[in-house]
Design a protein around this motif. Sequence first.
Motif, PDB file in Angstrom:
ATOM      1  N   LEU A 111      -5.062  -6.201   8.652  1.00 11.48           N
ATOM      2  CA  LEU A 111      -4.366  -5.341   9.608  1.00 11.48           C
ATOM      3  C   LEU A 111      -3.350  -4.455   8.897  1.00 11.48           C
ATOM      4  O   LEU A 111      -3.312  -3.242   9.122  1.00 11.48           O
ATOM      5  N   GLY A 112      -2.549  -5.034   8.026  1.00 12.87           N
ATOM      6  CA  GLY A 112      -1.565  -4.253   7.282  1.00 12.87           C
ATOM      7  C   GLY A 112      -2.209  -3.215   6.387  1.00 12.87           C
ATOM      8  O   GLY A 112      -1.749  -2.079   6.296  1.00 12.87           O
ATOM      9  N   ALA A 113      -3.307  -3.595   5.727  1.00 14.98           N
ATOM     10  CA  ALA A 113      -4.007  -2.667   4.845  1.00 14.98           C
ATOM     11  C   ALA A 113      -4.654  -1.535   5.638  1.00 14.98           C
ATOM     12  O   ALA A 113      -4.592  -0.369   5.243  1.00 14.98           O
ATOM     13  N   TYR A 114      -5.280  -1.878   6.751  1.00 12.68           N
ATOM     14  CA  TYR A 114      -5.927  -0.864   7.584  1.00 12.68           C
ATOM     15  C   TYR A 114      -4.906   0.136   8.120  1.00 12.68           C
ATOM     16  O   TYR A 114      -5.113   1.349   8.057  1.00 12.68           O
ATOM     17  N   GLU A 137      -5.702  -2.165  -8.255  1.00  6.11           N
ATOM     18  CA  GLU A 137      -6.628  -2.214  -7.128  1.00  6.11           C
ATOM     19  C   GLU A 137      -7.004  -3.653  -6.807  1.00  6.11           C
ATOM     20  O   GLU A 137      -7.203  -4.000  -5.646  1.00  6.11           O
ATOM     21  N   LYS A 138      -7.090  -4.472  -7.833  1.00  5.06           N
ATOM     22  CA  LYS A 138      -7.440  -5.880  -7.643  1.00  5.06           C
ATOM     23  C   LYS A 138      -6.437  -6.563  -6.722  1.00  5.06           C
ATOM     24  O   LYS A 138      -6.822  -7.280  -5.792  1.00  5.06           O
ATOM     25  N   LEU A 139      -5.149  -6.332  -6.952  1.00  5.05           N
ATOM     26  CA  LEU A 139      -4.116  -6.934  -6.111  1.00  5.05           C
ATOM     27  C   LEU A 139      -4.213  -6.404  -4.679  1.00  5.05           C
ATOM     28  O   LEU A 139      -4.124  -7.173  -3.714  1.00  5.05           O
ATOM     29  N   LEU A 140      -4.408  -5.106  -4.527  1.00  2.00           N
ATOM     30  CA  LEU A 140      -4.517  -4.527  -3.191  1.00  2.00           C
ATOM     31  C   LEU A 140      -5.715  -5.104  -2.439  1.00  2.00           C
ATOM     32  O   LEU A 140      -5.620  -5.413  -1.245  1.00  2.00           O
ATOM     33  N   TYR A 167       0.833  -1.207   0.000  1.00  2.00           N
ATOM     34  CA  TYR A 167       0.000   0.000   0.000  1.00  2.00           C
ATOM     35  C   TYR A 167       0.867   1.256   0.000  1.00  2.00           C
ATOM     36  O   TYR A 167       0.572   2.226  -0.695  1.00  2.00           O
ATOM     37  N   GLY A 168       1.937   1.241   0.780  1.00  2.00           N
ATOM     38  CA  GLY A 168       2.842   2.390   0.808  1.00  2.00           C
ATOM     39  C   GLY A 168       3.503   2.628  -0.538  1.00  2.00           C
ATOM     40  O   GLY A 168       3.640   3.771  -0.982  1.00  2.00           O
ATOM     41  N   LEU A 214      -4.392   4.240   7.351  1.00  2.00           N
ATOM     42  CA  LEU A 214      -4.250   5.292   8.367  1.00  2.00           C
ATOM     43  C   LEU A 214      -2.953   6.073   8.191  1.00  2.00           C
ATOM     44  O   LEU A 214      -2.949   7.309   8.247  1.00  2.00           O
ATOM     45  N   VAL A 215      -1.857   5.377   7.978  1.00  4.22           N
ATOM     46  CA  VAL A 215      -0.548   6.022   7.909  1.00  4.22           C
ATOM     47  C   VAL A 215      -0.377   6.810   6.611  1.00  4.22           C
ATOM     48  O   VAL A 215       0.063   7.966   6.627  1.00  4.22           O
ATOM     49  N   PHE A 216      -0.719   6.194   5.483  1.00  2.37           N
ATOM     50  CA  PHE A 216      -0.482   6.815   4.181  1.00  2.37           C
ATOM     51  C   PHE A 216      -1.696   7.578   3.647  1.00  2.37           C
ATOM     52  O   PHE A 216      -1.595   8.223   2.612  1.00  2.37           O
ATOM     53  N   HIS A 217      -2.832   7.484   4.324  1.00  2.73           N
ATOM     54  CA  HIS A 217      -4.083   8.089   3.851  1.00  2.73           C
ATOM     55  C   HIS A 217      -4.360   7.664   2.414  1.00  2.73           C
ATOM     56  O   HIS A 217      -4.651   8.472   1.539  1.00  2.73           O
ATOM     57  N   HIS A 218      -4.251   6.367   2.188  1.00  2.86           N
ATOM     58  CA  HIS A 218      -4.370   5.821   0.837  1.00  2.86           C
ATOM     59  C   HIS A 218      -5.587   4.909   0.747  1.00  2.86           C
ATOM     60  O   HIS A 218      -5.770   4.028   1.588  1.00  2.86           O
TER      61      HIS A 218
END
Length: 90
Positions: free
Chosen positions: A51-54, A38-41, A22-23, A58-62
């Motif tokens: 958890l990693g995506a959430y 987007e499909k892969l994400l 995501y970063g 939050l961190v990257f506002h992505h």
Amino acid sequence: MSLSFILLLYLLLWNLLVFITYGADKLKAKRGVWRISEKLLLIESYVLGGLGAYLAGLVFHHKTRKWYFRLAWYLGLLGDVIVIYLVWRI
């Protein structure tokens, strides 16, 4: 090392990889270059990467404005919690 420790370690490493993905996509978006699909994400989020995506959201506002990404994060988080619970019971 116990099996439960190894499984939890794999879950942690997978979520770290999702966070990094995501970063990387956010960085690519800022630079205006080729993006991660987007499909892969979404697949990464659903497959125990909630958890990693959430946290990346939050961190990257992505991908925070798209409802289907938030849904994928929450479903992935639910999967993470279920796996942690099951591993804890081993």
